[in-house]
Design an enzyme around this catalytic site. Structure first.
Site, PDB file in Angstrom:
ATOM      1  CG  HIS A 173      63.868  57.620  59.598  1.00  0.00           C
ATOM      2  ND1 HIS A 173      63.715  56.521  58.784  1.00  0.00           N
ATOM      3  CD2 HIS A 173      65.212  57.826  59.718  1.00  0.00           C
ATOM      4  CE1 HIS A 173      64.920  56.087  58.423  1.00  0.00           C
ATOM      5  NE2 HIS A 173      65.841  56.851  58.973  1.00  0.00           N
TER       6      HIS A 173
ATOM      7  CE  LYS B 151      64.234  59.508  55.918  1.00  0.00           C
ATOM      8  NZ  LYS B 151      65.312  60.370  55.424  1.00  0.00           N
TER       9      LYS B 151
HETATM   10  P1  NAD Z   1      68.105  69.327  58.352  1.00  0.00           P
HETATM   11  O1  NAD Z   1      66.953  69.936  57.640  1.00  0.00           O
HETATM   12  O2  NAD Z   1      68.188  69.424  59.836  1.00  0.00           O
HETATM   13  O3  NAD Z   1      69.483  69.944  57.770  1.00  0.00           O
HETATM   14  C1  NAD Z   1      69.700  70.301  56.423  1.00  0.00           C
HETATM   15  C2  NAD Z   1      70.477  71.594  56.437  1.00  0.00           C
HETATM   16  O4  NAD Z   1      70.910  71.911  55.107  1.00  0.00           O
HETATM   17  C3  NAD Z   1      69.616  72.782  56.926  1.00  0.00           C
HETATM   18  O5  NAD Z   1      70.308  73.474  57.949  1.00  0.00           O
HETATM   19  C4  NAD Z   1      69.453  73.633  55.662  1.00  0.00           C
HETATM   20  O6  NAD Z   1      69.342  75.011  55.937  1.00  0.00           O
HETATM   21  C5  NAD Z   1      70.749  73.309  54.928  1.00  0.00           C
HETATM   22  N1  NAD Z   1      70.715  73.646  53.515  1.00  0.00           N
HETATM   23  C6  NAD Z   1      69.719  73.444  52.613  1.00  0.00           C
HETATM   24  N2  NAD Z   1      70.063  73.964  51.419  1.00  0.00           N
HETATM   25  C7  NAD Z   1      71.314  74.485  51.564  1.00  0.00           C
HETATM   26  C8  NAD Z   1      72.198  75.138  50.699  1.00  0.00           C
HETATM   27  N3  NAD Z   1      71.893  75.379  49.412  1.00  0.00           N
HETATM   28  N4  NAD Z   1      73.404  75.544  51.176  1.00  0.00           N
HETATM   29  C9  NAD Z   1      73.741  75.320  52.459  1.00  0.00           C
HETATM   30  N5  NAD Z   1      72.916  74.706  53.348  1.00  0.00           N
HETATM   31  C10 NAD Z   1      71.729  74.284  52.896  1.00  0.00           C
HETATM   32  O7  NAD Z   1      68.135  67.809  57.863  1.00  0.00           O
HETATM   33  P2  NAD Z   1      68.995  66.590  58.460  1.00  0.00           P
HETATM   34  O8  NAD Z   1      68.147  65.784  59.378  1.00  0.00           O
HETATM   35  O9  NAD Z   1      70.333  67.099  58.932  1.00  0.00           O
HETATM   36  O10 NAD Z   1      69.189  65.709  57.149  1.00  0.00           O
HETATM   37  C11 NAD Z   1      69.815  66.232  56.004  1.00  0.00           C
HETATM   38  C12 NAD Z   1      69.871  65.145  54.925  1.00  0.00           C
HETATM   39  O11 NAD Z   1      70.733  64.081  55.360  1.00  0.00           O
HETATM   40  C13 NAD Z   1      68.504  64.480  54.646  1.00  0.00           C
HETATM   41  O12 NAD Z   1      68.429  64.194  53.253  1.00  0.00           O
HETATM   42  C14 NAD Z   1      68.573  63.194  55.461  1.00  0.00           C
HETATM   43  O13 NAD Z   1      67.730  62.183  54.965  1.00  0.00           O
HETATM   44  C15 NAD Z   1      70.030  62.851  55.260  1.00  0.00           C
HETATM   45  N6  NAD Z   1      70.604  61.923  56.241  1.00  0.00           N
HETATM   46  C16 NAD Z   1      71.487  61.009  55.752  1.00  0.00           C
HETATM   47  C17 NAD Z   1      72.138  60.149  56.598  1.00  0.00           C
HETATM   48  C18 NAD Z   1      73.187  59.226  56.033  1.00  0.00           C
HETATM   49  O14 NAD Z   1      73.853  58.500  56.799  1.00  0.00           O
HETATM   50  N7  NAD Z   1      73.393  59.228  54.706  1.00  0.00           N
HETATM   51  C19 NAD Z   1      71.878  60.193  57.980  1.00  0.00           C
HETATM   52  C20 NAD Z   1      70.962  61.146  58.467  1.00  0.00           C
HETATM   53  C21 NAD Z   1      70.337  62.018  57.579  1.00  0.00           C
END
Ligand code: NAD
Length: 265
Positions: A154, A158
């Protein structure tokens, strides 16, 4: 159907906003961000250079849940646990893509799923969901003469390892072999490890650049090796899958569902 996005300014949050706007019969009920974050108070469309949408990023998730049919959460474990409580309280569908959840965090999701439909998947792409099903089948056919290793790569941002998808693939393989993953996993290796244990499910993690997500499940025996691979080149596959999951779950009985349930795999 009104869909809200918590964490709407994140990498996935932005993709999810786009996916909701593009989905027929769906509207964006709003988006939240962490209180005090730069995005709070700004127009969701402006953050994404889409022009004004007339929907402001809020910090009040309770209001978002109350005004939505479903909420999609790709944020961070502590936030997801909080949102699970709100989904149960307000009776709304919750779709969770956040990875790195502990057993206690997952217990909070299960508690919410006693009251509302919750779809929880480490990977919402159709390809990876199929890879999970294929992995389970292959692991059921190939015995422990085939050493099972899961390799993932990744992007450099990450924060959890191995990836939730890699662990999900490990869980699918363990299910195929009818064992509990945490009784056979080896999540990393370092130093003088000794020889490989028979039946072990190993994980290897690579991090770098802007890789969206690569996963390979290997079955390595004497004389041959089978590899099942998936490579994601765009986050849109996760976002489209999550919106599909939200639409599927709307009107379903309370329960904890996976993407395999959504796709009937
Ligand atoms: P990122 O850090 O870019 O985004 C996370 C967002 O959540 C940030 O903008 C942060 O400010 C916000 N956030 C955190 N706490 C919050 C709260 N209490 N209220 C509102 N917003 C809040 O990360 P990302 O790359 O977008 O990934 C996010 C998650 O999704 C990770 O755990 C990643 O592993 C997961 N993910 C899952 C999949 C899937 O298909 N299941 C795919 C990609 C990423």
């Amino acid at each position: 159907m009104k869909i809200g996005i918590v964490g709407c300014a994140g990498r996935m949050g932005r993709m999810l906003v786009n996916a909701v706007l593009a989905a027929e019969g769906c509207s964006l009920s709003g988006g939240t961000e962490r209180a005090g974050g730069d995005a709070v108070g700004r127009d969701v469309g402006e953050i994404m250079s889409l022009g004004t949408l007339g929907v402001l990023v809020e910090a009040d998730a309770r209001r978002l849940f109350a005004g939505s049919d479903a909420v999609i959460d790709f944020t961070a474990p502590a936030a997801t646990v909080f949102h699970a409580g709100l989904a149960a309280e307000t009776g709304r569908v919750l779709v969770v893509g956040t990875t790195g959840l502990t057993k206690d965090d997952e217990a909070a999701l299960r508690a919410a799923a006693d009251r509302v439909p919750v779809v929880y998947a480490p990977n919402f792409s159709i390809g990876v969901t199929l890879l999970m099903a294929l992995t389970e089948r292959a692991a059921a056919i190939l015995d422990e003469d085939y050493d099972l290793e899961v390799v993932e790569m990744h992007h450099r941002h990450k924060v959890d390892a191995p990836s939730g998808t890699a662990l999900g693939l490990g869980r699918a393989a363990a299910a195929g072999r009818r064992v509990a993953l945490d009784s056979v996993w080896c999540k990393s290796r370092d130093g003088h490890t000794g020889v490989r244990h028979r039946g072990e499910i190993g994980f290897a993690t690579l991090r770098g650049g802007d890789v969206v997500g690569d996963h390979t499940v290997m079955f390595a025996a004497d004389g041959e090796r089978i590899e099942l691979s998936h490579k994601a080149s765009s986050r849109t596959v996760f976002a489209n899958g999550a919106v599909r999951a939200a639409r599927w779950a709307h009107g379903k009985p309370a329960g904890l569902y996976s993407m395999r349930d959504v796709l009937g795999l």
